[in-house]
Design a protein around this motif. Structure first.
Motif, PDB file in Angstrom:
ATOM      1  N   ARG A  89       0.805  -1.218   0.000  1.00  4.98           N
ATOM      2  CA  ARG A  89       0.000   0.000   0.000  1.00  4.98           C
ATOM      3  C   ARG A  89       0.834   1.261   0.000  1.00  4.98           C
ATOM      4  O   ARG A  89       0.302   2.353  -0.066  1.00  4.98           O
ATOM      5  N   THR A  90       2.157   1.106   0.086  1.00  2.00           N
ATOM      6  CA  THR A  90       3.009   2.281   0.249  1.00  2.00           C
ATOM      7  C   THR A  90       3.733   2.656  -1.024  1.00  2.00           C
ATOM      8  O   THR A  90       4.715   3.365  -0.980  1.00  2.00           O
ATOM      9  N   PHE A  91       3.242   2.211  -2.155  1.00  2.00           N
ATOM     10  CA  PHE A  91       3.913   2.473  -3.431  1.00  2.00           C
ATOM     11  C   PHE A  91       4.160   3.957  -3.624  1.00  2.00           C
ATOM     12  O   PHE A  91       5.228   4.357  -4.081  1.00  2.00           O
ATOM     13  N   SER A  92       3.195   4.782  -3.287  1.00  2.00           N
ATOM     14  CA  SER A  92       3.312   6.219  -3.542  1.00  2.00           C
ATOM     15  C   SER A  92       4.371   6.900  -2.676  1.00  2.00           C
ATOM     16  O   SER A  92       4.686   8.063  -2.898  1.00  2.00           O
ATOM     17  N   THR A  93       4.918   6.192  -1.709  1.00  2.00           N
ATOM     18  CA  THR A  93       5.963   6.768  -0.860  1.00  2.00           C
ATOM     19  C   THR A  93       7.363   6.454  -1.361  1.00  2.00           C
ATOM     20  O   THR A  93       8.343   6.853  -0.739  1.00  2.00           O
ATOM     21  N   TYR A  94       7.459   5.743  -2.466  1.00  2.00           N
ATOM     22  CA  TYR A  94       8.759   5.353  -3.008  1.00  2.00           C
ATOM     23  C   TYR A  94       9.073   6.095  -4.296  1.00  2.00           C
ATOM     24  O   TYR A  94       8.221   6.250  -5.175  1.00  2.00           O
ATOM     25  N   VAL A  95      10.301   6.529  -4.389  1.00  3.32           N
ATOM     26  CA  VAL A  95      10.861   6.958  -5.665  1.00  3.32           C
ATOM     27  C   VAL A  95      11.143   5.686  -6.460  1.00  3.32           C
ATOM     28  O   VAL A  95      11.655   4.703  -5.915  1.00  3.32           O
ATOM     29  N   MET A  96      10.790   5.701  -7.721  1.00  2.00           N
ATOM     30  CA  MET A  96      10.969   4.517  -8.558  1.00  2.00           C
ATOM     31  C   MET A  96      12.007   4.782  -9.635  1.00  2.00           C
ATOM     32  O   MET A  96      12.063   5.875 -10.207  1.00  2.00           O
ATOM     33  N   GLY A  97      12.802   3.771  -9.890  1.00  2.00           N
ATOM     34  CA  GLY A  97      13.825   3.909 -10.916  1.00  2.00           C
ATOM     35  C   GLY A  97      13.845   2.718 -11.857  1.00  2.00           C
ATOM     36  O   GLY A  97      13.336   1.646 -11.527  1.00  2.00           O
ATOM     37  N   TRP A  98      14.417   2.949 -13.021  1.00  2.00           N
ATOM     38  CA  TRP A  98      14.690   1.878 -13.984  1.00  2.00           C
ATOM     39  C   TRP A  98      16.205   1.832 -14.220  1.00  2.00           C
ATOM     40  O   TRP A  98      16.844   2.876 -14.391  1.00  2.00           O
ATOM     41  N   PHE A  99      16.738   0.627 -14.212  1.00  2.00           N
ATOM     42  CA  PHE A  99      18.135   0.385 -14.516  1.00  2.00           C
ATOM     43  C   PHE A  99      18.192  -0.675 -15.620  1.00  2.00           C
ATOM     44  O   PHE A  99      17.205  -1.360 -15.888  1.00  2.00           O
ATOM     45  N   ARG A 100      19.361  -0.814 -16.224  1.00  4.01           N
ATOM     46  CA  ARG A 100      19.529  -1.870 -17.214  1.00  4.01           C
ATOM     47  C   ARG A 100      20.947  -2.428 -17.126  1.00  4.01           C
ATOM     48  O   ARG A 100      21.868  -1.739 -16.688  1.00  4.01           O
ATOM     49  N   GLN A 101      21.067  -3.670 -17.569  1.00  2.00           N
ATOM     50  CA  GLN A 101      22.367  -4.327 -17.556  1.00  2.00           C
ATOM     51  C   GLN A 101      22.526  -5.156 -18.816  1.00  2.00           C
ATOM     52  O   GLN A 101      21.712  -6.036 -19.102  1.00  2.00           O
ATOM     53  N   SER A 102      23.601  -4.860 -19.539  1.00  3.31           N
ATOM     54  CA  SER A 102      23.968  -5.622 -20.732  1.00  3.31           C
ATOM     55  C   SER A 102      25.035  -6.630 -20.355  1.00  3.31           C
ATOM     56  O   SER A 102      25.759  -6.442 -19.384  1.00  3.31           O
ATOM     57  N   GLU A 130      23.347  -0.051 -15.096  1.00  2.03           N
ATOM     58  CA  GLU A 130      23.398   1.398 -15.220  1.00  2.03           C
ATOM     59  C   GLU A 130      22.022   2.026 -15.054  1.00  2.03           C
ATOM     60  O   GLU A 130      20.988   1.428 -15.374  1.00  2.03           O
ATOM     61  N   PHE A 131      22.049   3.240 -14.552  1.00  2.00           N
ATOM     62  CA  PHE A 131      20.830   4.003 -14.352  1.00  2.00           C
ATOM     63  C   PHE A 131      20.212   4.384 -15.691  1.00  2.00           C
ATOM     64  O   PHE A 131      20.920   4.768 -16.627  1.00  2.00           O
ATOM     65  N   VAL A 132      18.878   4.312 -15.769  1.00  2.00           N
ATOM     66  CA  VAL A 132      18.155   4.712 -16.974  1.00  2.00           C
ATOM     67  C   VAL A 132      17.260   5.916 -16.686  1.00  2.00           C
ATOM     68  O   VAL A 132      17.348   6.931 -17.362  1.00  2.00           O
ATOM     69  N   ALA A 133      16.406   5.788 -15.674  1.00  2.00           N
ATOM     70  CA  ALA A 133      15.458   6.864 -15.386  1.00  2.00           C
ATOM     71  C   ALA A 133      14.913   6.689 -13.977  1.00  2.00           C
ATOM     72  O   ALA A 133      14.973   5.595 -13.407  1.00  2.00           O
ATOM     73  N   ALA A 134      14.380   7.776 -13.427  1.00  2.00           N
ATOM     74  CA  ALA A 134      13.747   7.726 -12.111  1.00  2.00           C
ATOM     75  C   ALA A 134      12.603   8.729 -12.077  1.00  2.00           C
ATOM     76  O   ALA A 134      12.571   9.684 -12.864  1.00  2.00           O
ATOM     77  N   ILE A 135      11.679   8.491 -11.146  1.00  2.00           N
ATOM     78  CA  ILE A 135      10.509   9.357 -11.030  1.00  2.00           C
ATOM     79  C   ILE A 135      10.177   9.548  -9.552  1.00  2.00           C
ATOM     80  O   ILE A 135      10.296   8.625  -8.749  1.00  2.00           O
ATOM     81  N   SER A 136       9.779  10.762  -9.211  1.00  2.00           N
ATOM     82  CA  SER A 136       9.486  11.091  -7.821  1.00  2.00           C
ATOM     83  C   SER A 136       8.178  10.450  -7.359  1.00  2.00           C
ATOM     84  O   SER A 136       7.451   9.850  -8.129  1.00  2.00           O
ATOM     85  N   TRP A 137       7.900  10.617  -6.059  1.00  2.00           N
ATOM     86  CA  TRP A 137       6.738   9.975  -5.455  1.00  2.00           C
ATOM     87  C   TRP A 137       5.446  10.320  -6.189  1.00  2.00           C
ATOM     88  O   TRP A 137       4.619   9.437  -6.437  1.00  2.00           O
TER      89      TRP A 137
END
Length: 124
Positions: free
Chosen positions: A27-40, A46-53
């Motif tokens: 239930r606490t999803f909205s309290t987390y900053v979310m990011g996307w990473f990738r690995q070859s 490596e970092f790709v993108a992130a989004i605030s709460w």
């Protein structure tokens, strides 16, 4: 505790598009900053993108800026990564991750929870 499950990966030709999704439990999803990473293969994750709460702020790696868009729907506990104009060098396993604080977003060690990853393959 947050569990993350990515989906939407696949095989696409160069220039094509894919949208990745990451569904979160709890239930606490909205309290987390979310990011996307990738690995070859043979490379570090490596970092790709992130989004605030709230989704009001977003951050991108220079390599994907202008091509990828991160977004979130807190009502659905889901974060997305829209990937356009894909290139062969975007081929990687893509991971979503969650962290509490909005600093050092590019550092994978700062994230508390990780998904299992989804494979994206871009053919030339």
């Amino acid at each position: 505790q947050v569990q993350l499950v990515e989906s939407g990966g696949g095989l696409v030709q160069a220039g094509g598009s894919l949208r990745l999704s990451c569904a979160a439990s709890g239930r606490t999803f909205s309290t987390y900053v979310m990011g996307w990473f990738r690995q070859s293969p043979g490379k570090e994750r490596e970092f790709v993108a992130a989004i605030s709460w709230s989704g009001g702020s977003t951050w991108y790696a220079d390599s994907v800026k202008g091509r990828f868009t991160i977004s979130r729907d807190n009502a659905k506990n889901t974060v997305y990564l829209q990937m356009n104009s894909l290139k062969p060098e975007d081929t990687a396993v893509y991971y979503c991750a969650a962290k509490s604080a909005a600093f050092r977003l590019w550092k994978q060690g700062e994230y508390d929870y990780w998904g299992q990853g989804t494979q994206v393959t871009v053919s030339s």
